[in-house]
Design a protein around this motif. Structure first.
Motif, short mmCIF file in Angstrom:
data_model
loop_
_atom_site.label_atom_id
_atom_site.label_comp_id
_atom_site.label_asym_id
_atom_site.label_seq_id
_atom_site.Cartn_x
_atom_site.Cartn_y
_atom_site.Cartn_z
N VAL A 45 23.57 64.51 41.33
CA VAL A 45 23.33 63.78 40.08
C VAL A 45 24.08 64.43 38.92
O VAL A 45 24.67 63.76 38.07
CB VAL A 45 21.81 63.71 39.80
N ILE A 46 24.05 65.77 38.89
CA ILE A 46 24.79 66.48 37.82
C ILE A 46 26.28 66.23 37.94
O ILE A 46 26.98 65.99 36.94
CB ILE A 46 24.47 67.99 37.88
N TYR A 47 26.80 66.25 39.15
CA TYR A 47 28.23 66.01 39.35
C TYR A 47 28.62 64.58 38.98
O TYR A 47 29.66 64.34 38.37
CB TYR A 47 28.59 66.30 40.81
N LEU A 48 27.77 63.64 39.33
CA LEU A 48 28.05 62.25 38.94
C LEU A 48 28.03 62.08 37.42
O LEU A 48 28.84 61.36 36.82
CB LEU A 48 27.01 61.32 39.58
N LEU A 51 31.30 63.25 36.13
CA LEU A 51 32.37 62.27 36.33
C LEU A 51 32.28 61.10 35.35
O LEU A 51 33.27 60.62 34.81
CB LEU A 51 32.32 61.76 37.78
N VAL A 52 31.07 60.63 35.14
CA VAL A 52 30.89 59.51 34.19
C VAL A 52 31.31 59.90 32.79
O VAL A 52 31.96 59.15 32.05
CB VAL A 52 29.42 59.03 34.23
N SER A 53 30.95 61.12 32.36
CA SER A 53 31.34 61.57 31.01
C SER A 53 32.86 61.72 30.89
O SER A 53 33.45 61.45 29.84
CB SER A 53 30.64 62.89 30.69
N LEU A 54 33.47 62.17 32.01
CA LEU A 54 34.93 62.31 31.97
C LEU A 54 35.62 60.97 31.87
O LEU A 54 36.55 60.78 31.09
CB LEU A 54 35.39 63.06 33.24
N VAL A 55 35.14 60.01 32.66
CA VAL A 55 35.72 58.65 32.58
C VAL A 55 35.47 58.03 31.22
O VAL A 55 36.33 57.38 30.62
CB VAL A 55 35.15 57.77 33.71
#
Length: 504
Positions: A45-48, A51-55
């Motif tokens: 969940v933390i990794y996702l 990724l969402v914040s980066l996108v």
């Protein structure tokens, strides 16, 4: 065991694809499944979220870039003139037209088309207040042929002021003179002024006289033997013949070969001399079978002239040269009796000499053609006057005319010029004894605007403009005057002549 404790194979495969290698190694460790699953889920969940914040950080930059490009396009569109084309499917405003720019990038006044000078000029001057004439086929005759034909048809010097009624081709009155039936009036004036004001060098009286000579209905044609002239009496003046011309409702008819009188009038006004009489071109079936002829205002204030010299004051060439040395009436100085001065102011001779040189009018100061090589068609050659150049001091000046109420100044009459005279055969005798020139005229010659002003001024006379072959023919005449003006300016500098204001 619940679904959360024992995830399905599909869930495990999805988690393995998203998790990094460290998480996978942690996955393989032998720990209780419940705790291991919880830790793996939390890490994923933390990794996702990362990724969402980066996108989400990358997408606004691209979005902002598109907005920047769009705003630049809108800015360019705002600078582009509106063409009246609807962009949203609606109709454009009714009867909207974009104003068309002129040749120099400015908006021309209503009903005015600028006539520019030669295209080869780096900064062409514009002539305001004129309308481009309709294009018609012109059959222009070369200047040399016109001059040759003109001189072949010249009459004797005795008839210099006009022609007889029979020579004019008058066939309708049944006699030498008499009334004429009313002619249909043209709806449009032959004097074209389309701007709010006329050229500054033409006075209101000039415009009124030009319109009268060009447009007024002809009431009668009369011959004046005392002046060897033919007059046209225009309607609108007094009914009695004796006073009609005293009210300036008459004009002198000249031959078609004397059209240079019209050019001379406009040149006189542009140079600021104001010594010639208003002249226009006119066509009529009552003279010369409808050919264009010059009509010159009849001025009853001119002093009576001698029948031989056609001058109001008699002067010989020798006497004239003495007057130039005495500078009569200059600076308000009263001349002495032994000087032999006339009532004419000294500056008048300078104005006349400059005017005559530009047009090469030789019949005033060089009647015998002693200062140049005349052609065999010239009147001085036909009358044998060229042979009398030995004793020039006794030669009479001609056409030296004053006014009754203003004897200090001259009135230039019979201003027939010659445009076919080559630069190496100009009559410099006209300038002999002249060491001062009028500032108003010299400033126009130096300003390089003589062509512009002549085009604008001559365009007012519709008949003259057309009779000379339109603009192409007028340009050739102006070329001649421009070359002579350069020669005159060189003469002034070479001889150290003074340029003075001559407003007396």
């Amino acid at each position: 065991m619940t679904t959360f404790d024992q995830p399905s194979k599909k869930t495990n495969l999805f988690i393995c694809c998203l998790c990094p290698p460290r998480v996978l190694r942690f996955w393989t460790c032998r720990r209780p499944r419940t705790r291991r699953s919880l830790l793996v889920g939390t890490a994923c969940v933390i990794y996702l979220g990362f990724l969402v914040s980066l996108v989400g950080h990358v997408l606004p930059q691209h979005k902002g870039g598109h907005q920047k490009i769009g705003s630049r396009s809108l800015q360019d569109a705002a600078q582009t003139p509106f063409l009246g084309i609807p962009l949203d499917g609606t109709l454009s405003p009714p009867k909207f037209q974009e104003p068309q720019l002129g040749s120099n990038g400015t908006l021309p006044p209503p009903n005015v088309v600028y006539i520019t000078l030669r295209s080869k000029r780096s900064k062409p001057a514009n002539i305001r207040g004129t309308v481009k004439p309709k294009r018609r086929k012109k059959h222009a005759t070369p200047l040399a042929a016109i001059a040759l034909e003109t001189r072949k048809h010249q009459l004797d010097e005795d008839r210099h002021n006009g022609m007889t009624i029979r020579e004019m081709g008058h066939r309708r009155t049944g006699g030498i003179s008499g009334p004429i039936k009313a002619q249909p009036q043209s709806k449009e004036s032959n004097i074209r002024i389309y701007s709010e004001s006329s050229p500054s060098w033409l006075s209101k009286d000039d415009i009124l006289n030009m319109r009268m000579l060009a447009d007024s209905q002809i009431d009668s044609i009369q011959e004046v033997p005392s002046h060897k002239a033919v007059l046209v009496v225009f309607a609108g003046g007094p009914s009695t013949t004796g006073t009609a011309c005293n009210q300036r409702h008459c004009g002198i008819i000249k031959r078609p070969f004397d059209m240079s009188e019209v050019f001379a009038f406009h040149l006189d006004r542009i140079l600021g001399l104001n010594r010639s009489l208003p002249s226009v071109s006119r066509r009529s079936d009552f003279f010369q079978d409808g050919q264009a002829c010059p009509v010159i205002l009849w001025d009853s204030s001119l002093s009576p002239t001698d029948n031989n010299t056609h001058s109001s004051v008699r002067l010989t060439w020798g006497k004239y040269q003495q007057l130039l040395k005495q500078k009569c009436w200059q600076n308000g100085k009263v001349p002495k009796a032994e000087w032999g001065c006339t009532e004419i102011h000294h500056h008048e001779w300078s104005k006349m000499a400059l005017f005559d040189f530009l047009l090469q009018i030789y019949n005033r100061l060089d009647r015998n053609c002693c200062g140049f090589k005349p052609l065999k068609e010239d009147s001085c050659v036909q009358q044998g006057l060229k042979l009398k150049c030995g004793d020039q001091d006794s030669v009479d000046l001609t056409h030296i005319v004053q006014r009754r109420h203003d004897r200090r100044h001259l009135a230039f009459i019979d201003n027939k010029g010659f445009f076919d005279r080559n630069e190496d055969n100009l009559d410099f005798k006209i300038l002999q004894g002249i060491n001062e020139f009028p500032e108003s005229a010299v400033s126009v010659l130096r300003s390089q605007r003589l062509r512009e002003k002549l085009l604008q001024s001559l365009f007012l006379d519709k008949i003259y403009w057309e009779s000379q072959g339109g603009r192409k023919g007028i340009e050739k005449l102006i070329d001649v005057i421009e070359r002579r003006s350069k020669i005159l300016l060189t003469y002034i500098n070479a001889h150290g002549a003074k340029v003075l204001p001559m407003n007396e």
